[in-house]
Motif scaffolding. Sequence first.
Motif, PDB file in Angstrom:
ATOM      1  N   SER A 170     -81.098  55.985  25.366  1.00  0.00           N
ATOM      2  CA  SER A 170     -82.355  56.390  24.729  1.00  0.00           C
ATOM      3  C   SER A 170     -82.959  55.241  23.932  1.00  0.00           C
ATOM      4  O   SER A 170     -84.190  55.090  23.867  1.00  0.00           O
ATOM      5  N   ALA A 174     -86.614  53.771  24.585  1.00  0.00           N
ATOM      6  CA  ALA A 174     -87.614  53.646  23.523  1.00  0.00           C
ATOM      7  C   ALA A 174     -88.086  52.210  23.380  1.00  0.00           C
ATOM      8  O   ALA A 174     -89.273  51.947  23.132  1.00  0.00           O
ATOM      9  N   GLY A 325     -88.155  55.307  18.188  1.00  0.00           N
ATOM     10  CA  GLY A 325     -87.066  55.850  18.985  1.00  0.00           C
ATOM     11  C   GLY A 325     -85.900  54.902  19.173  1.00  0.00           C
ATOM     12  O   GLY A 325     -84.833  55.339  19.598  1.00  0.00           O
ATOM     13  N   LEU A 328     -83.520  55.628  16.032  1.00  0.00           N
ATOM     14  CA  LEU A 328     -83.247  57.062  15.953  1.00  0.00           C
ATOM     15  C   LEU A 328     -82.637  57.607  17.241  1.00  0.00           C
ATOM     16  O   LEU A 328     -81.867  58.578  17.207  1.00  0.00           O
ATOM     17  N   ALA A 329     -82.944  56.982  18.372  1.00  0.00           N
ATOM     18  CA  ALA A 329     -82.370  57.438  19.626  1.00  0.00           C
ATOM     19  C   ALA A 329     -80.878  57.154  19.694  1.00  0.00           C
ATOM     20  O   ALA A 329     -80.167  57.747  20.503  1.00  0.00           O
ATOM     21  N   ILE A 332     -79.574  59.913  16.393  1.00  0.00           N
ATOM     22  CA  ILE A 332     -79.705  61.362  16.604  1.00  0.00           C
ATOM     23  C   ILE A 332     -78.660  61.907  17.580  1.00  0.00           C
ATOM     24  O   ILE A 332     -78.022  62.925  17.283  1.00  0.00           O
ATOM     25  N   LEU A 349     -87.435  67.354  13.089  1.00  0.00           N
ATOM     26  CA  LEU A 349     -88.339  66.655  14.000  1.00  0.00           C
ATOM     27  C   LEU A 349     -89.674  67.397  14.139  1.00  0.00           C
ATOM     28  O   LEU A 349     -90.740  66.776  14.175  1.00  0.00           O
ATOM     29  N   ILE A 377     -91.079  59.711  14.941  1.00  0.00           N
ATOM     30  CA  ILE A 377     -89.881  60.490  14.607  1.00  0.00           C
ATOM     31  C   ILE A 377     -89.872  61.796  15.391  1.00  0.00           C
ATOM     32  O   ILE A 377     -88.849  62.203  15.950  1.00  0.00           O
ATOM     33  N   ASN A 379     -91.181  62.446  18.222  1.00  0.00           N
ATOM     34  CA  ASN A 379     -90.933  62.212  19.644  1.00  0.00           C
ATOM     35  C   ASN A 379     -89.462  61.973  19.965  1.00  0.00           C
ATOM     36  O   ASN A 379     -89.091  61.909  21.145  1.00  0.00           O
ATOM     37  N   CYS A 380     -88.624  61.847  18.942  1.00  0.00           N
ATOM     38  CA  CYS A 380     -87.190  61.681  19.187  1.00  0.00           C
ATOM     39  C   CYS A 380     -86.533  62.999  19.577  1.00  0.00           C
ATOM     40  O   CYS A 380     -85.298  63.081  19.660  1.00  0.00           O
ATOM     41  N   PRO A 383     -84.364  62.207  23.099  1.00  0.00           N
ATOM     42  CA  PRO A 383     -82.919  61.934  23.159  1.00  0.00           C
ATOM     43  C   PRO A 383     -82.080  63.111  22.707  1.00  0.00           C
ATOM     44  O   PRO A 383     -80.954  63.289  23.178  1.00  0.00           O
TER      45      PRO A 383
END
Length: 464
Positions: A170, A174, A325, A328-329, A332, A349, A377, A379-380, A383
């Motif tokens: 992810s 991103a 992402g 955060l990808a 998360i 989210l 954020i 859009n995460c 993942p």
Amino acid sequence: MGFMTGEETATTTSPPIRPIRSSAQDTGLRPPATRAWLTRLVIVGIVLTALNLRPAITSLGALLEEVRDGLGMSGSVAGLLTSVPSLCFAVFGVMAPRLARRFGPAAVVCAGMLAIAAGLAIRPFAGNTVGFLVASALALMGIAVSNVLMPVIVKRWFPDRVGTMTGLYSMALALGTAVAAAVTVPMTRSLGGDWQWGLAVWAGLAAVAVLPWIPLARAKGTVLSAGTASAPVSASAPASGPASASASGPASVSASASVVAAETGQEPAPLRITRSRTAWALAVFFGLQATAAYVTMGWMAQIFRDAGVSAGTAGLLLAVTMVMGVPLAFVIPRLATRLPHQGPIVVVLGLCGFAGYGGLYLAPAGGAWAWAVLLGIANCAFPLALTMVGMRARTGAGVVQLSAFAQSTGYLISIPGPLLVGVLYQHSGGWGLPIALMAGLMVPQIVVGVLAGRDRTVEDEAAR
């Protein structure tokens, strides 16, 4: 991969089982676990593939105004163009499991990368809207099958590290998305201001991604090419090798059935995936997050440009949204595998999405950077959805079906979103209604995301 830790063993509830001799070993082929070079090549292939799964979309978003002018598109037709990714992902994604069973996942992903390279090289020079759409569909077909097969490959090769490897995948996805959004406009200027070359250049990155999959596609007898033919299985214990992350009972039977099927040429009996409420919740969650993602990738730069932001800055703002992402990808998915219920992450989210759309409605230019971060954020959820695909099924076969069902159904759900945004924009003369629509869709996304995040598996639900 020294950063891999053991916390992701939440995706499997049984300890590793020592492999016994299998038919693959009897023919002189060693299991994937002993072939370190293949594992490293899989990681390289996953990263390069992920880098190519979004530039076809975000590079177009950055130059959408130029493409519309060059091809004479209306707002509604441009909305159709931004809906093509979802349509292709739904139509072609459902074919991925069948193709993978026949040719092997590596061969299918390799062909997918070739399709991306060809489509991106052809579409800017097609000469008209129809040709542009057809060439885009070719590239998106390659993206679609790769989208579906990435969680399958991760689950089979790294069953106890689903969160880590999904995070790595992810992050690369991103990064490719953000880089394409950020550099497409300046790169187009450096190429003489021709939007056609600014789009075509991304075909080169896809061509590079073909290379690691060629030897993997030729590595017959490995789990990547032959499904589960060489997976370590015990007749008295559940499978725990790359082909499966099963725990016990039905999972063991399913994994063993997959091995028998691979050796005899017969396909295992599929799960009745439509009986699973979790599968439906995950599919709708996937569809709503995909709607938000493709509206963002297709229209966000245009929203900022219409608010008075320059084209270069609008591209950077889109890149900021996408680049959120990258860290955060990775975080998360690892966090998700530590939690028994992923609902709290879904809620956080969703609230970021509310705040981002609210700011975009009230002051699109004044707080542009803040809205870009908040929507990045939100859009995460992508993942997170991929991680839940790996967590909501206990077997390799279950992941294949759940991935195909959730993504194909989800992308079908997301098809109207970008098109409707284009229609509302054209007929209302502004971005107020489209933004309000996207904010409103956050509500059902949170609801179904909480349902999909419950600690249960589709195998158990389908059996009941």
